[in-house]
Design an enzyme around this catalytic site. Structure first.
Site, PDB file in Angstrom:
ATOM      1  N   ASP A   1     -11.607   2.646   3.804  1.00 54.23           N
ATOM      2  CA  ASP A   1     -12.011   1.240   3.703  1.00 54.23           C
ATOM      3  C   ASP A   1     -13.526   1.114   3.512  1.00 54.23           C
ATOM      4  O   ASP A   1     -14.019   0.052   3.126  1.00 54.23           O
ATOM      5  CB  ASP A   1     -11.615   0.494   4.993  1.00 54.23           C
ATOM      6  CG  ASP A   1     -10.407  -0.415   4.808  1.00 54.23           C
ATOM      7  OD1 ASP A   1     -10.094  -0.765   3.647  1.00 54.23           O
ATOM      8  OD2 ASP A   1      -9.796  -0.786   5.828  1.00 54.23           O
TER       9      ASP A   1
ATOM     10  N   LYS B   1       0.845  -1.203   0.000  1.00 56.44           N
ATOM     11  CA  LYS B   1       0.000   0.000   0.000  1.00 56.44           C
ATOM     12  C   LYS B   1       0.876   1.247   0.000  1.00 56.44           C
ATOM     13  O   LYS B   1       0.627   2.205  -0.740  1.00 56.44           O
ATOM     14  CB  LYS B   1      -0.943  -0.002   1.212  1.00 56.44           C
ATOM     15  CG  LYS B   1      -2.119  -0.941   1.030  1.00 56.44           C
ATOM     16  CD  LYS B   1      -2.891  -1.186   2.309  1.00 56.44           C
ATOM     17  CE  LYS B   1      -3.955  -2.254   2.065  1.00 56.44           C
ATOM     18  NZ  LYS B   1      -4.546  -2.784   3.290  1.00 56.44           N
TER      19      LYS B   1
ATOM     20  N   GLN C   1      -5.169  -1.502   9.432  1.00 58.77           N
ATOM     21  CA  GLN C   1      -5.033  -2.851   8.862  1.00 58.77           C
ATOM     22  C   GLN C   1      -5.671  -3.886   9.794  1.00 58.77           C
ATOM     23  O   GLN C   1      -5.360  -3.934  10.982  1.00 58.77           O
ATOM     24  CB  GLN C   1      -3.530  -3.144   8.653  1.00 58.77           C
ATOM     25  CG  GLN C   1      -3.237  -4.435   7.915  1.00 58.77           C
ATOM     26  CD  GLN C   1      -3.710  -4.422   6.468  1.00 58.77           C
ATOM     27  OE1 GLN C   1      -3.525  -3.445   5.751  1.00 58.77           O
ATOM     28  NE2 GLN C   1      -4.333  -5.497   6.043  1.00 58.77           N
TER      29      GLN C   1
END
Ligand code: NDP
Length: 296
Positions: free
Chosen positions: A122, A55, A99
């Site tokens: 997200d 990422k 995460q």
């Protein structure tokens, strides 16, 4: 017998990242704004470390700022919530991703709900979940959105098609179903309690496999000519002691029946990060009330 078209997620995601990079460049040149993504990793889970490194690399490649926060595995929940509160206020940070999975002492839902919905790249915050369901301006979960982009690119208009989503997680299955409803598909969501799953899957023009079971969906479950999006990423052992990644669909069988199919790896996987960058750009533009190229 003709084999299915292979839907190339590497190619499509590279094109999407190029378009994002152009928009980022324009924002920097004309408005002196650099979109910023903060990624928080708690602990040392090897798969999570790989995801976070990738990422970071991709974020920098498109010209965005990347802020990676790595915290020890025994970080108390309060400390993580304090970090998130700081990122919520930081004007250089337009997107925040924590995460998952998180260590046991931390309540993941509490953490998700602590993120400012405007920075929730997200798309897991209840505000974004609700907006996706009710038709508002949401940030949409990356993996289902990436899957939808591949479907649209391959099929064009999805209206009226029968779609079966196998899996009902908050991360993939449920938002995927919402997106397909929005595209005017007739949507069935299957899960571990579904009766006669092969028969349910056989009705589908579009099959989304998001189960986490290697090769579970067999070739003879598929309607000839259907489009298969294999979201599954499963590591399986080779006889020589090495390992490889496979999807939730028995690819060698499915490729003989389907009209088109995503491979694993190289299908949905690369779309997820490209859509994370897209969400960061969208979040940044919305925070500054700037209109973006509609194709994003
Ligand atoms: P979850 O474990 O959260 O959900 C799995 C779903 O599959 C559940 O709804 C479960 O049903 C259903 N299921 C399990 N067994 C069966 C069965 N025998 N028959 C029918 N349904 C079944 O997984 P995720 O949604 O998080 O992930 C799914 C897969 O996608 C995984 O392989 C994961 O690695 C991959 N993934 C890939 C991403 C990418 O970037 N490409 C990103 C995210 C995930 P029930 O609800 O009844 O338990």
């Amino acid at each position: 017998m003709t084999e299915a078209t292979i839907i190339d997620g590497n190619r499509f995601s590279a094109g999407l990242r190029d378009r994002i990079a152009s928009e980022v460049h324009a924002l920097r040149e004309t408005r002196h704004i650099t979109p910023g993504l903060a990624v928080v990793l708690v602990g040392e889970d090897p798969a999570s470390q790989v995801y976070v490194r990738t990422k970071h690399k991709r974020t920098v490649e498109v010209g965005m700022e990347s802020f990676v926060h790595t915290l020890p595995v025994d970080t108390p929940e309060d400390e993580l919530l304090t970090l998130i509160a700081g990122l919520n206020k930081d004007p250089a940070v337009h997107g925040i991703l924590v995460q998952l999975p998180l260590p046991r002492q931390i309540d993941a839902q509490k953490v998700i709900e602590a993120i400012d919905p405007a920075k929730d790249v997200d798309g897991f915050h209840p505000v974004n979940v609700g907006r996706l369901a009710s038709g508002g301006e949401a940030l949409i979960p990356c993996t289902p959105f990436g899957s939808l982009l591949l479907l649209r690119d391959h099929l064009g208009d999805l209206s009226g098609l029968d779609a079966v989503v196998v899996g009902r997680s908050n991360i993939v299955g449920k938002p995927m179903a919402q997106l397909l409803i929005r595209e005017s598909c007739t949507v069935t969501v299957a899960h571990s309690r579904t009766r006669d799953l092969p028969d349910v899957v056989r009705r589908a023009d579009i099959v989304i496999a998001a189960v986490g079971k290697p090769g579970m969906i067999r070739g003879d479950w598929l309607k000839p000519g259907c489009t298969v999006i294999d979201v599954g990423i499963n590591r399986v052992a080779n006889p020589d002691g090495t390992s490889r990644l496979v999807g939730d669909v028995a690819f060698d069988e499915a490729v003989k029946v389907a009209g088109a199919i995503t491979p694993v790896p190289g299908g949905v996987g690369p779309m997820t990060i490209a859509c994370l960058l897209r969400n960061t750009l969208v979040a940044c533009a919305r925070q500054h009330r700037i209109a973006l190229d509609k194709s994003l």
